[in-house]
Enzyme design. Sequence first.
Site, PDB file in Angstrom:
ATOM      1  N   ASP A 102      -5.106 -10.669  -0.454  1.00 26.65           N
ATOM      2  CA  ASP A 102      -3.849 -11.087  -0.128  1.00 26.65           C
ATOM      3  C   ASP A 102      -2.859 -11.135  -1.702  1.00 26.65           C
ATOM      4  OD1 ASP A 102      -1.762 -12.803   0.860  1.00 26.65           O
ATOM      5  OD2 ASP A 102      -2.559 -14.699  -0.096  1.00 26.65           O
ATOM      6  N   HIS A 103      -1.644 -10.606  -1.781  1.00 32.08           N
ATOM      7  CA  HIS A 103      -0.741 -10.301  -2.758  1.00 32.08           C
ATOM      8  C   HIS A 103      -1.358  -9.336  -3.509  1.00 32.08           C
ATOM      9  CE1 HIS A 103       1.173 -13.864  -0.935  1.00 32.08           C
ATOM     10  NE2 HIS A 103       2.344 -13.677  -1.732  1.00 32.08           N
ATOM     11  N   CYS A 143       5.765   5.931   4.646  1.00 29.70           N
ATOM     12  CA  CYS A 143       4.315   5.098   4.084  1.00 29.70           C
ATOM     13  C   CYS A 143       3.969   5.747   2.940  1.00 29.70           C
ATOM     14  CB  CYS A 143       3.426   5.280   5.486  1.00 29.70           C
ATOM     15  SG  CYS A 143       3.814   4.261   6.746  1.00 29.70           S
ATOM     16  N   HIS A 161       0.870  -1.333  -0.034  1.00 21.19           N
ATOM     17  CA  HIS A 161       0.001   0.021  -0.009  1.00 21.19           C
ATOM     18  C   HIS A 161       0.869   1.125   0.009  1.00 21.19           C
ATOM     19  CE1 HIS A 161      -0.642   0.817   4.587  1.00 21.19           C
ATOM     20  NE2 HIS A 161       0.722   0.621   4.403  1.00 21.19           N
ATOM     21  N   HIS A 208       4.820   0.069  -0.472  1.00 25.20           N
ATOM     22  CA  HIS A 208       5.647  -1.138   0.419  1.00 25.20           C
ATOM     23  C   HIS A 208       4.684  -1.998   0.955  1.00 25.20           C
ATOM     24  CE1 HIS A 208       3.711   2.012   3.099  1.00 25.20           C
ATOM     25  NE2 HIS A 208       3.672   0.963   4.105  1.00 25.20           N
ATOM     26  N   HIS A 224       3.183  -4.961   3.711  1.00 28.61           N
ATOM     27  CA  HIS A 224       3.080  -5.376   5.297  1.00 28.61           C
ATOM     28  C   HIS A 224       2.612  -7.073   5.246  1.00 28.61           C
ATOM     29  CE1 HIS A 224       3.430  -1.657   7.258  1.00 28.61           C
ATOM     30  NE2 HIS A 224       2.641  -1.138   6.140  1.00 28.61           N
ATOM     31  N   GLU A 276      -1.019  -4.482  11.736  1.00 27.19           N
ATOM     32  CA  GLU A 276      -0.105  -4.083  10.459  1.00 27.19           C
ATOM     33  C   GLU A 276       1.275  -4.697  10.840  1.00 27.19           C
ATOM     34  OE1 GLU A 276      -1.285  -0.588   7.773  1.00 27.19           O
ATOM     35  OE2 GLU A 276       0.162   0.218   9.283  1.00 27.19           O
TER      36      GLU A 276
HETATM   37 NI    NI Z   1       2.458   0.670   5.671  1.00 20.77          NI
END
Ligand code: NI
Length: 137
Positions: free
Chosen positions: A82-83, A36, A17, A42, A44, A127
Amino acid sequence: MKRRVAVYRTAHFNAAHRLNVPQWTPEENQKFFGACNNTNYHGHNYEIQVRVEGEVDELTGYLIDMKVLKGYMEEEVIEAFDHKNLNLDVPEFAELNPTAENIVWVIWKKLRQRLDENFSLSVRLYETPRNFVEFNG
Ligand code: NI
């Protein structure tokens, strides 16, 4: 005997995200969101914990069949997130900043519509192992 019980199930997804407020300048976004806000996203390792509370069925002894709850979580959360790149791939975040606060809200709404209205639902989203949020509706 009537009694209320809470059942929990966890799941995991990886996603990318980027946090950004389009009304702000790049400098304002960088200052507020720091890393961020990195242009190229990036990732998580998100963990979710779902809590369903209600009255246990006296005949079966179940609150909810955990296979059914697992299926809802797989369909509404894992298959959807997911992914994925949350900003680009998930329609709910096309115009909603994918912060943990907003992701947990989206997950809660998706699961809420699958569950019996007599159940109360709480969703916790990690997160990182140390940063997590919770939404109860
Ligand atoms: Ni983040």
